[in-house]
Design an enzyme around this catalytic site. Structure first.
Site, PDB file in Angstrom:
ATOM      1  N   ASP A   1       0.815  -1.203   0.000  1.00 24.31           N
ATOM      2  CA  ASP A   1       0.000   0.000   0.000  1.00 24.31           C
ATOM      3  C   ASP A   1       0.857   1.265   0.000  1.00 24.31           C
ATOM      4  O   ASP A   1       1.827   1.372   0.760  1.00 24.31           O
ATOM      5  CB  ASP A   1      -0.897  -0.010   1.248  1.00 24.31           C
ATOM      6  CG  ASP A   1      -1.704   1.252   1.409  1.00 24.31           C
ATOM      7  OD1 ASP A   1      -2.623   1.471   0.604  1.00 24.31           O
ATOM      8  OD2 ASP A   1      -1.397   2.040   2.329  1.00 24.31           O
TER       9      ASP A   1
ATOM     10  N   GLU B   1       1.177  -0.103  -4.938  1.00 27.88           N
ATOM     11  CA  GLU B   1       0.392   1.105  -5.124  1.00 27.88           C
ATOM     12  C   GLU B   1       1.390   2.249  -4.953  1.00 27.88           C
ATOM     13  O   GLU B   1       2.042   2.350  -3.919  1.00 27.88           O
ATOM     14  CB  GLU B   1      -0.732   1.242  -4.099  1.00 27.88           C
ATOM     15  CG  GLU B   1      -1.534   2.517  -4.314  1.00 27.88           C
ATOM     16  CD  GLU B   1      -2.444   2.863  -3.138  1.00 27.88           C
ATOM     17  OE1 GLU B   1      -3.475   3.528  -3.364  1.00 27.88           O
ATOM     18  OE2 GLU B   1      -2.125   2.486  -1.994  1.00 27.88           O
TER      19      GLU B   1
END
Length: 581
Positions: free
Chosen positions: A259, A292
């Site tokens: 993330d 990401e």
């Protein structure tokens, strides 16, 4: 798999044998540390070099314990492998060998076969609840499920990005053994399992590290969530590196999605993580590493990581489908069709271009293969970060959504869908937490203030209608229902075509360019690894275009085969080797 020793995995409680456990805590700001057992027994930990404390205790799996700092503060183990209840309570000793694997020979799937289905474990009823969906997803054509973060968070419900104990699977979802059973069952159905991990910050409730290990953080580096994590420190790097290896080796996850790595101020950490994973997983085993990354750092995708979530592609498609240009969508409000063409041809749209904030963003990406980009029409962010959690089919015409779905599932990029996409679920996916007191109020107010820049919520009274993240109904409303319908049949048909005609030839594929046909209409071509030519014509406008169907038609919606590309349509052709220019 042998039990690990302190030398190879220092943080936390590591079982040495069935009756003995070694405890280790990095607490450089503490003078005295002890292990407190729920039985009332207290054992002093011996100070070691570099701020470490350790001890060995005769205690089996299931023992509940916590650490006491300087005789004043009881804290959970930051590397707890399981919590008895909440983040503030007792940690538990876990035997990593307790679960008996049924499919231990599973070696994963090659990345080019990935068709990813993102799920929120809590919304589907915990680990056992997710397991019930595996046969349906395998039959649909999904090849991998991706679990939103599982690290223990405060309360019973949360998206998972507020986790504070990265080694402990969320207790309200089930036990570590139930999580392993879910992964084992997924492998039985031929499904890989990915995990979304958060290494860029800790949540606001239940993180005690700063009270005895201030060196874990950097006050001179700030993230949206507070002080940055100090990845320059060996102890900190190992905390997260060993966590990644735990999920991949002990739990047998097939991949990780990292993330918001743009909030990790240390590129060397990311490269070391990838290297450690490749070195310590078995030769022949397929392990996926996906990012990401708001910075669009193409260099990370050249050797170290398999792919990145392509927010650029989503944002351009969303603007074309819905006409929304608020907030971050404003970066895609002009020349949107050309931006989509660039995405299909080169991967990233922003490759060093200037954003609405005046910053340059991204690196050149045209040299990367299409499979380096994960494409999606929706994910947890793009639904849940809407004020009311509406899904895409509630924001655009059904014909346009069908056409965009053809692009999603038939392009050589790796497709990702969010739970419920395949049935056009009517339930929203809302932002939910389980905070209390002042923190709950701050989250509630912060959530509503986020949307002040959106035209629909300029009025403060309208912002008050945004669901309270901490209210139980907000979570309950976010559980999708599943019933096959016409949209499901479209997914099933397209994925069957993808697996038969495209997936076997994805390795060594390359983009051949994309052109704008008209406003909201593009055509894109790729040469697949066997030399065949894949072409997708997409018309998201309400106007028919002169663009005749080519030979070797593979799929089109609506059925046409004429000299025009109808409004809200998509056409896929696949020309065999030697039968195209």
């Amino acid at each position: 798999m042998p039990l690990r020793t302190l030398e190879t995995w220092p943080h936390g409680a590591i079982m040495l044998d069935a009756q003995h456990t070694r405890f280790a805590l990095w607490a450089p700001d503490a003078f005295y540390v002890s292990v407190e057992l729920e039985t009332g027994k207290s054992v002093a930990m011996l100070p070691q070099a570099e701020g470490w404390f350790e001890t060995e205790i005769a205690c089996p799996a299931g023992t509940r314990y916590r650490f006491n700092i300087d005789g004043e503060k009881d804290v959970p183990d930051p590397a707890s492998r399981a919590q008895a209840s909440d983040v503030h309570g007792w940690s538990q000793v876990v035997d990593p060998l307790a679960y008996q694997w049924r499919h231990s020979q599973w070696q994963g799937r090659p990345w080019h076969e990935a068709v990813i289905y993102e799920v929120h474990v809590g919304a589907l009823g915990g680990y056992a609840g997710v397991e019930k969906h595996l046969p349906r997803l395998a039959e649909l054509g999904v090849t991998a499920i991706e679990l939103m973060p599982l690290a223990q968070f405060p309360g019973e419900r949360n998206w998972g990005y507020d986790g504070v104990l990265p080694y402990a699977p969320q207790a309200s979802y089930g036990t570590p053994e139930q999580l392993k059973h879910l992964i084992d069952s997924a492998h039985e159905h031929g499904l890989a399992v990915m995990l979304d991990v958060v290494y860029n910050h800790f949540g606001p409730d239940g993180n005690y590290l700063g009270q005895y290990a201030q060196g874990f953080f950097r006050e001179d580096v700030h993230t949206p969530w507070g002080a940055g994590i100090d990845f320059d420190r060996r102890e900190v790097r190992d905390f997260f590196l060993d966590n990644a290896l735990m999920w991949l080796l002990e739990y047998r996850f097939d991949g990780l999605r990292l993330d918001a790595v743009h909030a990790i101020d240390n590129p060397g950490f990311l490269k070391e993580l990838a290297q450690r994973v490749r070195q310590q997983t078995d030769i022949g085993r397929h392990v996926w590493l996906v990012l990401e990354n708001e910075f669009n750092q193409a260099n990370l995708l050249e050797h170290d990581f398999d792919a990145q979530w392509n927010d650029d592609g989503h944002n351009a498609l969303h603007v074309l489908l819905t006409g929304e240009t608020d907030a971050y969508y404003s970066d895609f409000a002009t020349d949107t069709t050309a931006k989509l063409a660039r995405c299909l041809s080169e991967g990233f749209i922003y490759q060093g271009d200037t954003t609405r904030h005046g910053h340059t963003r991204g690196e050149p990406s045209a040299h990367l293969p299409p499979s380096a980009f994960v494409l999606f029409l929706q994910n947890h962010d793009q639904i849940g970060n809407r004020a009311l959690g509406e899904r895409l089919h509630q924001l655009c015409s059904p014909q346009a959504l069908k056409a965009a779905t053809v692009l999603l599932l038939m392009s050589p990029m790796i497709p990702l869908m969010f739970m419920g996409d395949e049935v056009n679920a009517c339930e929203p996916f809302l932002f939910f937490t389980d905070h209390h007191g002042e923190l709950a109020q701050a989250v509630r107010e912060g959530r509503r203030s986020e949307f002040a820049d959106f035209a629909a919520f300029h009025d403060p009274e309208r912002r008050e209608r945004i669901p309270d993240p901490n209210a139980l109904p907000t979570f309950q409303q976010s559980a999708p229902s599943f019933a096959d319908n016409e949209h499901t049949q479209l997914y099933r048909q397209l994925l069957s075509l993808r697996h038969r005609h495209i997936v076997p030839h994805l390795p060594a594929s390359m983009a051949l360019g994309a052109q704008v046909l008209a406003d909201a209409a593009v055509t894109a071509r790729w040469r697949l690894g066997d030399g065949s030519l894949l072409q997708i014509d997409l018309n998201l406008s309400g106007v028919a275009l002169d663009h005749p169907a080519a030979e070797h038609l593979l799929f089109e919606t609506p059925a046409n085969q004429g000299t025009q590309l109808p409004p809200y349509s998509a056409r896929v052709t696949l020309s065999p080797v030697g039968e195209h220019p």
